[in-house]
Motif scaffolding. Sequence first.
Motif, PDB file in Angstrom:
ATOM      1  N   ALA A 118      55.791  51.179  65.202  1.00 38.72           N
ATOM      2  CA  ALA A 118      54.390  50.102  65.177  1.00 38.72           C
ATOM      3  C   ALA A 118      54.865  49.302  66.393  1.00 38.72           C
ATOM      4  CB  ALA A 118      54.492  49.415  63.924  1.00 38.72           C
ATOM      5  N   VAL A 140      53.137  42.253  59.748  1.00 42.38           N
ATOM      6  CA  VAL A 140      54.359  42.366  59.280  1.00 42.38           C
ATOM      7  C   VAL A 140      55.298  41.637  59.973  1.00 42.38           C
ATOM      8  CG1 VAL A 140      56.179  44.172  58.696  1.00 42.38           C
ATOM      9  CG2 VAL A 140      53.710  44.930  58.496  1.00 42.38           C
ATOM     10  N   LYS A 142      59.396  40.515  60.489  1.00 41.65           N
ATOM     11  CA  LYS A 142      60.865  41.074  59.994  1.00 41.65           C
ATOM     12  C   LYS A 142      61.764  40.182  60.772  1.00 41.65           C
ATOM     13  CE  LYS A 142      59.303  46.059  59.646  1.00 41.65           C
ATOM     14  NZ  LYS A 142      59.496  47.325  59.988  1.00 41.65           N
ATOM     15  N   VAL A 152      62.078  41.339  55.349  1.00 43.05           N
ATOM     16  CA  VAL A 152      60.806  41.988  55.781  1.00 43.05           C
ATOM     17  C   VAL A 152      59.599  41.387  55.015  1.00 43.05           C
ATOM     18  CG1 VAL A 152      59.149  43.890  56.023  1.00 43.05           C
ATOM     19  CG2 VAL A 152      61.570  44.219  56.823  1.00 43.05           C
ATOM     20  N   VAL A 154      55.507  41.954  54.341  1.00 40.19           N
ATOM     21  CA  VAL A 154      54.153  42.382  54.870  1.00 40.19           C
ATOM     22  C   VAL A 154      53.302  41.457  54.262  1.00 40.19           C
ATOM     23  CG1 VAL A 154      52.599  44.469  54.179  1.00 40.19           C
ATOM     24  CG2 VAL A 154      55.166  44.789  54.452  1.00 40.19           C
ATOM     25  N   GLU A 182      54.967  42.542  63.755  1.00 41.07           N
ATOM     26  CA  GLU A 182      54.709  43.842  63.953  1.00 41.07           C
ATOM     27  C   GLU A 182      53.525  44.347  63.383  1.00 41.07           C
ATOM     28  OE1 GLU A 182      58.293  46.586  63.348  1.00 41.07           O
ATOM     29  OE2 GLU A 182      57.124  47.459  61.992  1.00 41.07           O
ATOM     30  N   ASP A 183      52.736  45.432  64.026  1.00 41.58           N
ATOM     31  CA  ASP A 183      51.477  45.687  63.515  1.00 41.58           C
ATOM     32  C   ASP A 183      51.401  46.410  62.276  1.00 41.58           C
ATOM     33  OD1 ASP A 183      50.398  45.255  65.862  1.00 41.58           O
ATOM     34  OD2 ASP A 183      49.901  47.416  66.561  1.00 41.58           O
ATOM     35  N   LEU A 185      50.887  48.988  59.282  1.00 42.15           N
ATOM     36  CA  LEU A 185      50.771  50.428  59.406  1.00 42.15           C
ATOM     37  C   LEU A 185      50.011  50.793  57.959  1.00 42.15           C
ATOM     38  CD1 LEU A 185      53.604  51.848  61.531  1.00 42.15           C
ATOM     39  CD2 LEU A 185      51.161  51.137  62.521  1.00 42.15           C
ATOM     40  N   GLU A 189      55.237  56.814  52.619  1.00 42.08           N
ATOM     41  CA  GLU A 189      56.587  56.709  53.069  1.00 42.08           C
ATOM     42  C   GLU A 189      57.515  57.817  52.876  1.00 42.08           C
ATOM     43  OE1 GLU A 189      58.389  52.834  53.420  1.00 42.08           O
ATOM     44  OE2 GLU A 189      56.371  51.986  52.913  1.00 42.08           O
ATOM     45  N   LYS A 211      60.126  52.068  46.138  1.00 45.76           N
ATOM     46  CA  LYS A 211      60.720  50.710  46.517  1.00 45.76           C
ATOM     47  C   LYS A 211      60.293  49.644  45.320  1.00 45.76           C
ATOM     48  CE  LYS A 211      62.060  51.241  51.121  1.00 45.76           C
ATOM     49  NZ  LYS A 211      61.503  52.169  52.137  1.00 45.76           N
ATOM     50  N   MET A 270      56.725  56.083  58.009  1.00 44.35           N
ATOM     51  CA  MET A 270      55.508  55.931  57.576  1.00 44.35           C
ATOM     52  C   MET A 270      54.699  57.142  58.345  1.00 44.35           C
ATOM     53  SD  MET A 270      53.060  52.590  57.124  1.00 44.35           S
ATOM     54  CE  MET A 270      54.265  51.888  55.579  1.00 44.35           C
ATOM     55  N   ILE A 279      59.954  53.268  60.939  1.00 47.96           N
ATOM     56  CA  ILE A 279      59.583  51.830  60.217  1.00 47.96           C
ATOM     57  C   ILE A 279      61.023  51.319  60.417  1.00 47.96           C
ATOM     58  CG2 ILE A 279      59.546  50.690  57.981  1.00 47.96           C
ATOM     59  CD1 ILE A 279      56.812  51.555  59.014  1.00 47.96           C
TER      60      ILE A 279
HETATM   61  P1  AMP Z   1      62.020  47.959  56.367  1.00 49.73           P
HETATM   62  O1  AMP Z   1      63.145  46.931  55.786  1.00 49.73           O
HETATM   63  O2  AMP Z   1      61.716  47.673  57.761  1.00 49.73           O
HETATM   64  O3  AMP Z   1      62.137  49.277  55.912  1.00 49.73           O
HETATM   65  O4  AMP Z   1      60.611  47.198  55.726  1.00 49.73           O
HETATM   66  C1  AMP Z   1      60.425  47.418  54.212  1.00 49.73           C
HETATM   67  C2  AMP Z   1      59.253  47.927  53.752  1.00 49.73           C
HETATM   68  O5  AMP Z   1      58.045  47.150  54.331  1.00 49.73           O
HETATM   69  C3  AMP Z   1      58.964  49.482  54.158  1.00 49.73           C
HETATM   70  O6  AMP Z   1      59.441  50.318  53.484  1.00 49.73           O
HETATM   71  C4  AMP Z   1      57.479  49.324  54.319  1.00 49.73           C
HETATM   72  O7  AMP Z   1      57.135  49.586  52.947  1.00 49.73           O
HETATM   73  C5  AMP Z   1      56.984  48.024  54.732  1.00 49.73           C
HETATM   74  N1  AMP Z   1      56.921  48.010  55.967  1.00 49.73           N
HETATM   75  C6  AMP Z   1      57.567  47.749  57.164  1.00 49.73           C
HETATM   76  N2  AMP Z   1      57.072  47.956  58.489  1.00 49.73           N
HETATM   77  C7  AMP Z   1      55.960  48.091  58.070  1.00 49.73           C
HETATM   78  C8  AMP Z   1      54.702  48.138  58.848  1.00 49.73           C
HETATM   79  N3  AMP Z   1      54.662  48.205  60.354  1.00 49.73           N
HETATM   80  N4  AMP Z   1      53.463  48.156  58.376  1.00 49.73           N
HETATM   81  C9  AMP Z   1      53.594  48.316  56.965  1.00 49.73           C
HETATM   82  N5  AMP Z   1      54.456  48.335  56.115  1.00 49.73           N
HETATM   83  C10 AMP Z   1      55.702  47.927  56.598  1.00 49.73           C
END
Ligand code: AMP
Length: 418
Positions: A118, A140, A142, A152, A154, A182-183, A185, A189, A211, A270, A279
Amino acid sequence: MKIVVVGKGGREHALVRALAESPGSPELFCFPGSDAILESARPVPADGLESLVEWMGANAIDLCVAGEESYLVKGEGLANLCEKAGIPCWGPHLQSAQLEASKEFAKKFLERHGIPTAKACACATLEEAVEAIGGRYPTVLKFDGLAAGKGVAVCMVEEEAVEFLDEVFVKQRFGPGRVLVEDFLTGPEVSIFAAIVDDQYLVFTPARDYKRLGEGDVGPNTGGMGAVASRRLVSAELLAEIEQDIVQPTVAGLIRDGLPYRGFLYFGLMLTPDGPRVIEYNCRFGDPECQAVMPLVKGDLAGFCLAGAKGELRPDLISFDEGWSVCVVLASAGYPESSRNGDVIRGLDQLGEARVYHAGTRRNAAGDWETQGGRVLAVVAGASTRQAALAAAHTAADRLAFDGMQRRRDIGICNFED
Ligand code: AMP
Ligand code: GLY
């Protein structure tokens, strides 16, 4: 062979058991371990990273296996210290583990090597973040550092973004640090694990992690309420695309950037309508995916990890069962906001064929197992079909109980095609 596994959770319990089942019956040690792990491995009398490595050196340990990531990025780094002490380590160096520890580092790596992910923008202030969001939702956010899984957000609407940015920049809940905008998406997953040895790799059985706390993927995010693993989870064409577009350029990128890597690398992907996107990277196996995948690994895992840690990828030493594996997590009351300790677990002696890995348990004074943490147990069963594996895992989970137990009954039921 003498092996030390580093960590204390359900993943490490699964790793210890899989390594112990390797031919040649390796001698297993664990640091810091748990009451359950220490039934299959001996404790290492250490109180931190330095004393752990010193003890391994003094006790002629042949292999250190990093289960959890924290020691990889502590102090000088577990793998770096092992290298200095001449101990083969299955787990990457401190510099390489930044792929997990810093989301900004990972994003720059992905962009530099043209790996699909993303789009994102790193922001140092609340104002910069608001400008980067530009009123586009969902978005999103982070936090660029270790944040105990809370980093994180969303955000479907502006209020959620305002709240998260307030936590980061005003309340400084995670300490100082930047935020990636972040965009957003969409798509299912999938977790892909590669054993990487310098410029070579081997992809393990793909898995999917559940999750959210609630059935149907609702409710708060957790560390993972279950997992399903199978070679058939993704099609051969999709797996080939993932290898070509994501795994291979990652391995090549590590070499190009001079980032030493011998260990498992976890690709959190994803599957978007435009193709698979990264991701996140994690510099370790997934938890609870490891508990689902390990029973599918046949052969000499201990020999595979030792050869890998010494610089030789030996795919001939292991193979993967073509069937399905389903892992159901049992969590304690209050999880994920909190957890409750001291609830006695019933039914552990009635599991039949299923395996149980302990994530958060202890033996009490009476010798009974009781809860000690949020995720308590992982019940794992395998079969040649998904339906049979999930039925076996849920039937086994039905036999276990403790006060306040939380569990999803749909683990393994939804597949990507559903
Ligand atoms: P991460 O810790 O980066 O894995 O993010 C935790 C959860 O947030 C991921 O498992 C996704 O379900 C969601 N997520 C992270 N990045 C994105 C994204 N760019 N777009 C949509 N959902 C996201
Ligand atoms: N299953 C998600 C993780 O290990 O981070």
